[in-house]
Design a protein around this motif. Structure first.
Motif, PDB file in Angstrom:
ATOM      1  N   UNK A  63      62.001 -62.471  11.388  1.00 11.80           N
ATOM      2  CA  UNK A  63      62.057 -61.317  12.291  1.00 11.80           C
ATOM      3  C   UNK A  63      63.119 -61.524  13.366  1.00 11.80           C
ATOM      4  N   UNK A  64      63.189 -62.748  13.884  1.00  7.80           N
ATOM      5  CA  UNK A  64      64.155 -63.034  14.952  1.00  7.80           C
ATOM      6  C   UNK A  64      65.593 -62.923  14.454  1.00  7.80           C
ATOM      7  N   UNK A  65      65.873 -63.508  13.277  1.00  6.55           N
ATOM      8  CA  UNK A  65      67.254 -63.490  12.790  1.00  6.55           C
ATOM      9  C   UNK A  65      67.629 -62.132  12.212  1.00  6.55           C
ATOM     10  N   UNK A  66      66.648 -61.241  12.088  1.00  7.10           N
ATOM     11  CA  UNK A  66      66.946 -59.869  11.668  1.00  7.10           C
ATOM     12  C   UNK A  66      67.190 -58.966  12.869  1.00  7.10           C
ATOM     13  N   UNK A  67      66.302 -59.047  13.850  1.00  2.00           N
ATOM     14  CA  UNK A  67      66.358 -58.124  14.982  1.00  2.00           C
ATOM     15  C   UNK A  67      67.440 -58.511  15.989  1.00  2.00           C
ATOM     16  N   UNK A  68      67.473 -59.769  16.386  1.00  2.00           N
ATOM     17  CA  UNK A  68      68.382 -60.180  17.461  1.00  2.00           C
ATOM     18  C   UNK A  68      69.856 -59.975  17.092  1.00  2.00           C
ATOM     19  N   UNK A  69      70.317 -60.424  15.911  1.00  2.00           N
ATOM     20  CA  UNK A  69      71.717 -60.134  15.562  1.00  2.00           C
ATOM     21  C   UNK A  69      72.002 -58.637  15.467  1.00  2.00           C
ATOM     22  N   UNK A  70      71.000 -57.864  15.014  1.00  2.00           N
ATOM     23  CA  UNK A  70      71.206 -56.413  14.914  1.00  2.00           C
ATOM     24  C   UNK A  70      71.422 -55.795  16.292  1.00  2.00           C
TER      25      UNK A  70
END
Length: 292
Positions: A63-70
């Motif tokens: 979830x973190x590596x999906x949301x934060x870079x987005x």
């Protein structure tokens, strides 16, 4: 990724990580007590706990590596300064979930559909977690002699009215999120104290016999419960108290601030007093119920 190792010296990072782990895995809630009532004797609690913890961490990481870079990608495309993006990220889960996630979905094809799907999945995740949390309290009341119907009504109404101020005030919500997120660390400590009082050897043999197979497993379990876990909790609390005092010597113990040590200790103290009273009352009712 470029990790900022200096952040490891920030006590709030460790507190947030610890409270998040205790919350998402259910360890701080004592939810294993609920699951144990309905589990089969052949269940392997060690394997289940390991799988649960690993799955939780992987899901959080994904979830973190999906949301934060987005979020960074979107704001960079809008010409927003890097520091402003950092400020957005510092708003926490509430800001990300209810403000910036909808903003991101609004700029992708079919965003409305996927946004609805996202919040639907979020609701299912929340309710699935809520079931076990409510069942934990409901089971205690049932064991005290009440019917399930009455227990569910009592628990449902109590949780509704206690949660109402948080739903009406974001400031109150932030305070309760901080206080009781950290409170899970204390409730988890009570479980550790219980295991130590019962005896790790007796606990291993009678409660989780699967871990008693092999000297290495038993040694690791005993060291973790007797020494490492209590040391971790005490060290974390001492570090938190000292760092809070050092950074805010005038306000760190103010019980009326949202995230001060004072407000946490005050509410913990009130809760412990109430629970000690309820513990004696419930124990008396359960003894009476078993006698009948």
């Amino acid at each position: 990724f470029s990790p900022n190792l200096k952040m490891l010296g920030d006590y709030r990072l460790w507190l947030n990580a610890l409270s998040q782990t205790a919350w998402s895995t259910g360890a701080g809630w004592g939810l294993m007590l609920t699951y144990a009532v309905y589990s089969h004797k052949k269940e392997n609690p060690v394997r289940t706990a390991t799988t649960l913890g690993f799955g939780d961490y992987v899901a959080s990481l994904l979830a973190a590596i999906t949301v934060i870079p987005a979020v960074f990608s979107y704001f960079a495309g809008q010409g927003v300064a890097h520091q402003q993006v950092i400020k957005v990220m510092s708003e926490g889960n509430r800001g990300l979930t209810f403000t910036w996630i909808p903003t991101l979905f609004a700029h992708i094809p079919g965003g409305t559909f996927f946004l609805a799907l996202f919040f639907l999945a979020l609701c299912f995740a929340a309710f699935s977690s809520l079931i076990s949390q409510l069942e934990l309290i409901t089971r205690v009341i049932i064991d005290s002699g009440a019917t399930r119907r009455l227990a569910v009504i009592i628990v449902g109404l109590t949780c509704f009215f206690l949660g109402l101020p948080s739903a009406l005030s974001l400031g109150f919500f932030d305070n309760q999120d901080w206080v009781w997120g950290l409170g899970l660390m204390v409730s988890g400590s009570f479980i550790i104290m219980l295991v130590i009082k019962v005896g790790t050897r007796k606990f291993r043999r009678e409660i989780i016999p699967e871990i008693s197979r092999g000297p290495l497993k038993t040694w690791i379990f005993d060291v973790l419960v007797k020494f490492l876990m209590p040391i971790q909790v005490i060290a974390m609390l001492v570090w938190w108290f000292w760092s809070s005092y050092k950074s805010n010597p005038r306000t760190w113990f103010n019980p009326f601030l949202t995230s001060s040590v004072g407000t946490v200790l005050l509410q913990w103290g009130v809760a412990i007093i109430v629970f000690l009273f309820l513990n004696k009352t419930i124990a008396r009712l359960q003894t009476k119920s078993l006698g009948e």
